[in-house]
Design a protein around this motif. Sequence first.
Motif, mmCIF file in Angstrom:
data_model
loop_
_atom_site.group_PDB
_atom_site.id
_atom_site.type_symbol
_atom_site.label_atom_id
_atom_site.label_comp_id
_atom_site.label_asym_id
_atom_site.label_seq_id
_atom_site.Cartn_x
_atom_site.Cartn_y
_atom_site.Cartn_z
ATOM 1 N N THR A 307 0.840 -1.200 0.000
ATOM 2 C CA THR A 307 0.000 0.000 0.000
ATOM 3 C C THR A 307 0.881 1.257 0.000
ATOM 4 O O THR A 307 0.610 2.230 -0.714
ATOM 5 C CB THR A 307 -0.915 0.002 1.240
ATOM 6 O OG1 THR A 307 -1.686 -1.203 1.207
ATOM 7 C CG2 THR A 307 -1.848 1.190 1.251
ATOM 8 N N LYS A 339 -1.413 -13.389 0.810
ATOM 9 C CA LYS A 339 -1.366 -13.627 2.258
ATOM 10 C C LYS A 339 -0.543 -12.551 2.976
ATOM 11 O O LYS A 339 -0.889 -12.113 4.074
ATOM 12 C CB LYS A 339 -0.795 -15.019 2.534
ATOM 13 C CG LYS A 339 -1.759 -16.128 2.113
ATOM 14 C CD LYS A 339 -1.069 -17.488 2.074
ATOM 15 C CE LYS A 339 -1.952 -18.509 1.382
ATOM 16 N NZ LYS A 339 -1.206 -19.726 0.982
ATOM 17 N N GLN A 341 -0.263 -9.465 2.116
ATOM 18 C CA GLN A 341 -1.078 -8.244 2.218
ATOM 19 C C GLN A 341 -2.254 -8.450 3.173
ATOM 20 O O GLN A 341 -2.663 -7.522 3.871
ATOM 21 C CB GLN A 341 -1.553 -7.779 0.831
ATOM 22 C CG GLN A 341 -0.408 -7.376 -0.094
ATOM 23 C CD GLN A 341 0.611 -6.458 0.566
ATOM 24 O OE1 GLN A 341 0.273 -5.450 1.189
ATOM 25 N NE2 GLN A 341 1.904 -6.810 0.439
ATOM 26 N N GLN A 342 -2.784 -9.677 3.241
ATOM 27 C CA GLN A 342 -3.846 -9.972 4.218
ATOM 28 C C GLN A 342 -3.368 -9.627 5.628
ATOM 29 O O GLN A 342 -4.129 -9.094 6.435
ATOM 30 C CB GLN A 342 -4.226 -11.457 4.182
ATOM 31 C CG GLN A 342 -5.116 -11.867 3.034
ATOM 32 C CD GLN A 342 -6.548 -11.418 3.238
ATOM 33 O OE1 GLN A 342 -6.856 -10.226 3.143
ATOM 34 N NE2 GLN A 342 -7.437 -12.348 3.517
ATOM 35 N N LEU A 343 -2.114 -9.953 5.932
ATOM 36 C CA LEU A 343 -1.562 -9.667 7.264
ATOM 37 C C LEU A 343 -1.471 -8.166 7.525
ATOM 38 O O LEU A 343 -1.239 -7.746 8.656
ATOM 39 C CB LEU A 343 -0.169 -10.302 7.413
ATOM 40 C CG LEU A 343 -0.185 -11.818 7.610
ATOM 41 C CD1 LEU A 343 1.199 -12.412 7.399
ATOM 42 C CD2 LEU A 343 -0.691 -12.160 9.016
ATOM 43 N N GLN A 344 -1.603 -7.377 6.444
ATOM 44 C CA GLN A 344 -1.552 -5.917 6.590
ATOM 45 C C GLN A 344 -2.892 -5.279 6.217
ATOM 46 O O GLN A 344 -2.954 -4.110 5.871
ATOM 47 C CB GLN A 344 -0.430 -5.360 5.707
ATOM 48 C CG GLN A 344 0.939 -5.929 6.069
ATOM 49 C CD GLN A 344 1.987 -5.535 5.055
ATOM 50 O OE1 GLN A 344 2.567 -4.456 5.141
ATOM 51 N NE2 GLN A 344 2.221 -6.375 4.076
ATOM 52 N N ARG A 345 -3.943 -6.086 6.278
ATOM 53 C CA ARG A 345 -5.320 -5.614 6.060
ATOM 54 C C ARG A 345 -5.593 -5.092 4.662
ATOM 55 O O ARG A 345 -6.394 -4.175 4.451
ATOM 56 C CB ARG A 345 -5.683 -4.533 7.085
ATOM 57 C CG ARG A 345 -5.701 -5.070 8.487
ATOM 58 C CD ARG A 345 -5.820 -3.994 9.528
ATOM 59 N NE ARG A 345 -5.780 -4.592 10.852
ATOM 60 C CZ ARG A 345 -6.840 -5.042 11.499
ATOM 61 N NH1 ARG A 345 -8.028 -4.947 10.947
ATOM 62 N NH2 ARG A 345 -6.725 -5.581 12.695
ATOM 63 N N LEU A 346 -4.898 -5.654 3.680
ATOM 64 C CA LEU A 346 -5.228 -5.351 2.289
ATOM 65 C C LEU A 346 -5.581 -6.682 1.620
ATOM 66 O O LEU A 346 -4.768 -7.608 1.626
ATOM 67 C CB LEU A 346 -4.017 -4.713 1.574
ATOM 68 C CG LEU A 346 -4.152 -4.526 0.063
ATOM 69 C CD1 LEU A 346 -5.232 -3.505 -0.276
ATOM 70 C CD2 LEU A 346 -2.823 -4.077 -0.554
ATOM 71 N N SER A 347 -6.790 -6.767 1.069
ATOM 72 C CA SER A 347 -7.222 -8.003 0.399
ATOM 73 C C SER A 347 -7.175 -7.802 -1.105
ATOM 74 O O SER A 347 -8.079 -7.190 -1.686
ATOM 75 C CB SER A 347 -8.646 -8.363 0.826
ATOM 76 O OG SER A 347 -8.691 -8.574 2.217
#
Length: 432
Positions: A307, A339, A341-347
């Motif tokens: 991001t 995955k 980015q998922q850990l950083q709240r971006l899907s």
Amino acid sequence: MPTVYLGTIAHLTADPFVEPNALEIIEYGALWVDEKGKIIEYGKRSDILPKALEASIEDFKNAWIIPGLIDGHIHFPQYYATAAYGGQLLDWLVQSILPAETALANPAFAHDAAYRFVKHLLSCGTTTALVFGSQFHHANVSLFEAAKEYGLRLIAGATLMDRRGEGIPDSLLQTTQQALADAETLISFCRNEPLLHYAITPRYALSCTDGMMQMCAGLLHDYPETYLQTHINENRGEIEAITGHFKQHKDYLDVYDHYGLVTNRTVLAHNIHANDREMAHIAEAGCAVCHCPSSNLYLGSGLFPLTRHIKYGINIVLGTDIGAGTSFSIWRNLSDTYKIQQLQRLSLDAPHLLYLATLGGAKALRLDHETGNFATSKSADFFVLNPLEDNYLGERLSHCDSLKQRLFCLMHLASERHIEATFVGGRRVYGM
Ligand code: GUN
Ligand code: ZN
């Protein structure tokens, strides 16, 4: 003779980070390619076939036709060094990687490895690769020859190291003079080859002396068609070592900047832990950044701030970073990209993931006029993904409500095992 390839077409017509409807999927699609391997047109088969009366037909049925994958960071001399146990970056380099790289001193071994390496990339659907070459010139000659023979779009150069350090085998050190002569030989080889480009490749700031860095800057200036690639901000221990060594510099990027290596031809691998000054300067200079998801997880390097890079407007390409990455497939790296980015709240959804692996990567490598999607007059670089023979995958896909959902599933569940064929410039380079 022109050819029409039939299948389900999926590609990006624009950047989905800017344009929400950039993903185009055409079921019962057709890709019409001229005899020089350039795209004439794509669309529904019912629209294309009546126009392409002279063309031969290659019918991939319900398989997917997807633009060739772009690997923005991979180490050729680490072909046999994947999955080496233990340690973070600097320990892993000394214990496992540098010793493996010395094996390419043997010309016969290096030649064989080069041909296997190129073949393997093509079998993974990779049609363009930015490669850290060997320290041994004969190995790099073999690499360029293999790419030429097999048809890979290759950007590569010798991995440069001339700074003595603990654990660095002497055989991997080059002299500035020899490195310059070898680079010029390969730069002139690339001049006559549309698929081949040279990348000046100082391994990272700690591996090169002042003289080698200056030589790199000279090459970049004298041969404006070349690229420059290196590592940056990958691992906390590495950054401490760099800032401890180059105390007079503001930060890691400033070391490269001091030598004039931060340009719009520069591709920086990793850049996980950059400060704001570095981010702003990378953006201003027009460098690309290569994100290597599998490698970052394997070496415990950190979570890539995608991001933040997007906010700064930095072009991103994905890399396998073999041997730190555990897969040669950029497609399989998409699941790790998601995955992380998922850990950083971006899907990230299918359009964004596919963009990073294809058109976005091409843009970052300044090759989007040639490759990355199916726009008219681009080179027909694509691979054919055929998951239907796989029992579970076939069943899973039949439970998806849309083609977009299927594509997303494939990004997590399909692999190079499901690739039926790969094409570069309309030439079948895998799946004979
Ligand atoms: N930094 C310097 N050399 C290397 C390398 O070979 N691999 C990775 N991942 N980082 C590096
Ligand atoms: Zn690397």
